[in-house]
Design an enzyme around this catalytic site. Structure first.
Site, PDB file in Angstrom:
ATOM      1  N   THR A  24      34.548   9.738  15.608  1.00 54.00           N
ATOM      2  CA  THR A  24      33.371   9.873  14.761  1.00 54.00           C
ATOM      3  C   THR A  24      33.785  10.563  13.470  1.00 54.00           C
ATOM      4  OG1 THR A  24      31.864  10.037  16.643  1.00 54.00           O
ATOM      5  CG2 THR A  24      31.066  10.859  14.539  1.00 54.00           C
ATOM      6  N   GLY A  25      33.507   9.918  12.337  1.00 54.66           N
ATOM      7  CA  GLY A  25      33.818  10.493  11.038  1.00 54.66           C
ATOM      8  C   GLY A  25      32.559  10.693  10.233  1.00 54.66           C
ATOM      9  N   GLY A  26      32.744  11.099   8.979  1.00 50.09           N
ATOM     10  CA  GLY A  26      31.592  11.353   8.134  1.00 50.09           C
ATOM     11  C   GLY A  26      30.845  10.092   7.753  1.00 50.09           C
ATOM     12  N   MET A  27      31.547   8.947   7.777  1.00 52.52           N
ATOM     13  CA  MET A  27      30.920   7.713   7.300  1.00 52.52           C
ATOM     14  C   MET A  27      30.851   6.623   8.363  1.00 52.52           C
ATOM     15  SD  MET A  27      32.595   7.529   3.485  1.00 52.52           S
ATOM     16  CE  MET A  27      31.570   6.135   3.025  1.00 52.52           C
ATOM     17  N   GLN A  29      31.526   5.436  12.875  1.00 55.66           N
ATOM     18  CA  GLN A  29      31.998   5.622  14.241  1.00 55.66           C
ATOM     19  C   GLN A  29      32.921   4.453  14.593  1.00 55.66           C
ATOM     20  OE1 GLN A  29      28.601   5.714  16.846  1.00 55.66           O
ATOM     21  NE2 GLN A  29      28.163   7.889  16.453  1.00 55.66           N
ATOM     22  N   VAL A  30      33.959   4.757  15.372  1.00 53.30           N
ATOM     23  CA  VAL A  30      34.856   3.711  15.850  1.00 53.30           C
ATOM     24  C   VAL A  30      34.771   3.665  17.369  1.00 53.30           C
ATOM     25  CG1 VAL A  30      37.227   2.855  15.942  1.00 53.30           C
ATOM     26  CG2 VAL A  30      36.401   4.017  13.879  1.00 53.30           C
ATOM     27  N   LYS A  45      33.935  -0.810  14.209  1.00 55.06           N
ATOM     28  CA  LYS A  45      33.617   0.280  13.286  1.00 55.06           C
ATOM     29  C   LYS A  45      32.184   0.116  12.805  1.00 55.06           C
ATOM     30  CE  LYS A  45      35.426   2.559   9.148  1.00 55.06           C
ATOM     31  NZ  LYS A  45      36.511   2.528   8.126  1.00 55.06           N
ATOM     32  N   ASP A 139      43.417   5.931   0.277  1.00 55.84           N
ATOM     33  CA  ASP A 139      43.203   7.014   1.248  1.00 55.84           C
ATOM     34  C   ASP A 139      44.411   7.156   2.170  1.00 55.84           C
ATOM     35  OD1 ASP A 139      41.769   9.106   2.339  1.00 55.84           O
ATOM     36  OD2 ASP A 139      40.586   7.853   3.682  1.00 55.84           O
TER      37      ASP A 139
END
Length: 456
Positions: A24-27, A29-30, A45, A139
């Site tokens: 789970t990231g800021g932008m 979910q995987v 994603k 990135d």
């Protein structure tokens, strides 16, 4: 009862069944999921947040779909699902990978520089492919580089952009992580490949030092740190690696190397002995084959010592082992004298001729003294074809090597760069177990012949 969405077991677009939340990231979910149509595991994603996140998912799928490279995680599909509240959630279906990220690996501390060079070479090759397709990743950081059993993979093109595309993000949502952001990104300049080379420099720096050159968490901290300059690289690094890292970190994007140039520079630094088992750096190729350089008569030093010191019995044993391993030289069997029973082995006396090492395996009768670049290139191709036929080179690896060989222009005065790339590829594939040690030895020998005759 309020339904939690997404959740394990949910079926997206009547095809993709969610199994386990991986990250789970800021932008986004995987999820680990199953493609029920093709019956294969995939990664899904799902963007989190507002419509901007959804738009980025669509952009990521479109840009990543341009890329087809073994060092880049593949994008399989882009679809849209309907949430319980009736809103639409776009999602990207990607290749499911196993392994650990460089970020996870660095929890243990800095890497040996040889391992960092191997990883950096693979990342630079993936970036060169992306840049050739007009895509800028934007990135590059340890969390987006995965160490998989079959090699290094570049992940997450979530904030990627087409080369030359204006940077019109006023919110900073697509700026990435402060410690890895190139200076020009803060100036709002259009996307350019040099931005990824800055990221590669930070990645290399962190792999060998254990932390990035600017160890910060916010943009304000980054501005303050840049006023005093980056932290120091550790001592003991090769001068070529140190120079490349600082060239990548140059504030002026026009002074940074291209991804292709960075790959070449890093490939030349890959050590011949393994630094660590995470990314398999192969052992030096076996030296049982005594290679004769065209028109010079020079032999492999290890093979020469074998004949002069180990004695007749050891040479015979090595020759028998060589025949059993790689099929032996073409032609009939030769009689070999054995020492009398009960007599210890001894080095040959000054009046006794030292035994000759076995001849190198050949598939064609090309005299080494008159070897041309075209003929040397043909010998490499023949070795690849024969290795595939014998099952000593995996078919996909043989195809990869043949594609690289087709790119060599024999009219060039010097083909050393292409030979370096092939030699590095052979070492990498040997470490992966995709070809045998004996076959790798034959290929490296013939590649060196090609290098010698091209530079003559």
């Amino acid at each position: 009862m309020h339904d939690v969405w997404p959740a394990s077991g949910v079926l997206l677009a009547s095809r993709y069944r969610l199994v386990t939340l991986l990250e789970t990231g800021g932008m986004a979910q995987v999820w680990r999921a199953v493609d029920e149509l093709l019956d294969r595991p995939v990664a899904v994603k799902l963007p989190a947040g507002d419509t901007r996140a959804a738009h980025l998912a669509w952009r990521e799928a479109r840009l990543a779909a341009r890329l087809s490279h073994p060092g880049i995680a593949a994008v399989h599909d882009y679809r849209e699902a309907v949430r319980p509240d009736g809103s639409v959630a776009p999602f990207v279906v990607m290749e499911l990978l196993s392994g650990e990220t460089v970020a996870a690996r660095l929890v243990e501390g800095p890497m040996p520089w040889g391992e960092a060079v191997s990883i950096g070479t693979a990342v630079a090759a993936a970036l060169a492919a992306a840049h050739a397709a007009g895509v800028v990743h934007r990135d590059i950081k340890p969390g987006n580089v995965m160490l998989c059993p079959d090699g290094v993979k570049l992940l997450d093109f979530g904030i990627s952009a087409a080369a030359g595309e204006p940077d019109d993000d006023d919110t900073g949502a697509t700026f990435g992580t402060p410690a890895y952001a190139a200076p020009e990104r803060l100036d709002g300049k259009p996307a350019e490949p040099a931005t990824d080379l800055y990221g590669l420099g930070v990645l290399l720096f962190e792999m060998v030092a254990g932390e990035p050159p600017y160890c910060v968490d916010t943009w304000e901290e980054l501005a303050a740190a840049q006023a005093t300059g980056p932290s120091r690289l550790p001592d003991g690094l090769p001068a070529g690696l140190r120079d490349l890292i600082y060239r990548c970190l140059d504030d002026d994007p026009y002074r940074r190397p291209s991804a292709a140039d960075a790959r070449k520079a890093l490939a030349r630094l890959i050590p011949s002995t393994p630094a660590r088992s995470t990314i398999p750096l192969p052992e030096p190729p076996p030296t049982g084959l005594a290679r004769v350089i065209p028109a010079t008569g020079r032999r492999n030093r290890t093979a020469g010592r074998l004949g002069a010191v180990a004695g007749l019995a050891l040479v015979v044993a090595a020759f028998v082992l060589l025949i059993n391993t790689v099929g032996g030289p073409d032609g009939g069997d030769e009689e070999t004298a054995q020492p009398p029973v009960g007599t210890p082995s001894a080095a040959p006396s000054a009046t006794t001729a030292a035994p000759q090492p076995p001849p190198a395996i050949t598939t064609e009768a090309t005299p080494t003294a008159t070897l041309t670049v075209d003929a040397a290139l043909g010998r490499v191709r023949a070795a690849v074809e024969r290795g595939e036929e014998r099952g000593e080179i995996r078919p996909d690896v043989a195809l990869d090597l043949m594609n690289l060989l087709r790119q060599i222009d024999v009219s060039d005065v010097d083909v050393s760069d292409q030979v370096d790339q092939l030699s590095s590829k052979v070492r990498q594939r040997l470490g992966e177990g995709a070809l045998t040690e004996a076959q790798a030895s034959v290929l490296q020998s013939r590649l060196e012949d090609l290098r010698d005759v091209s530079g003559a």
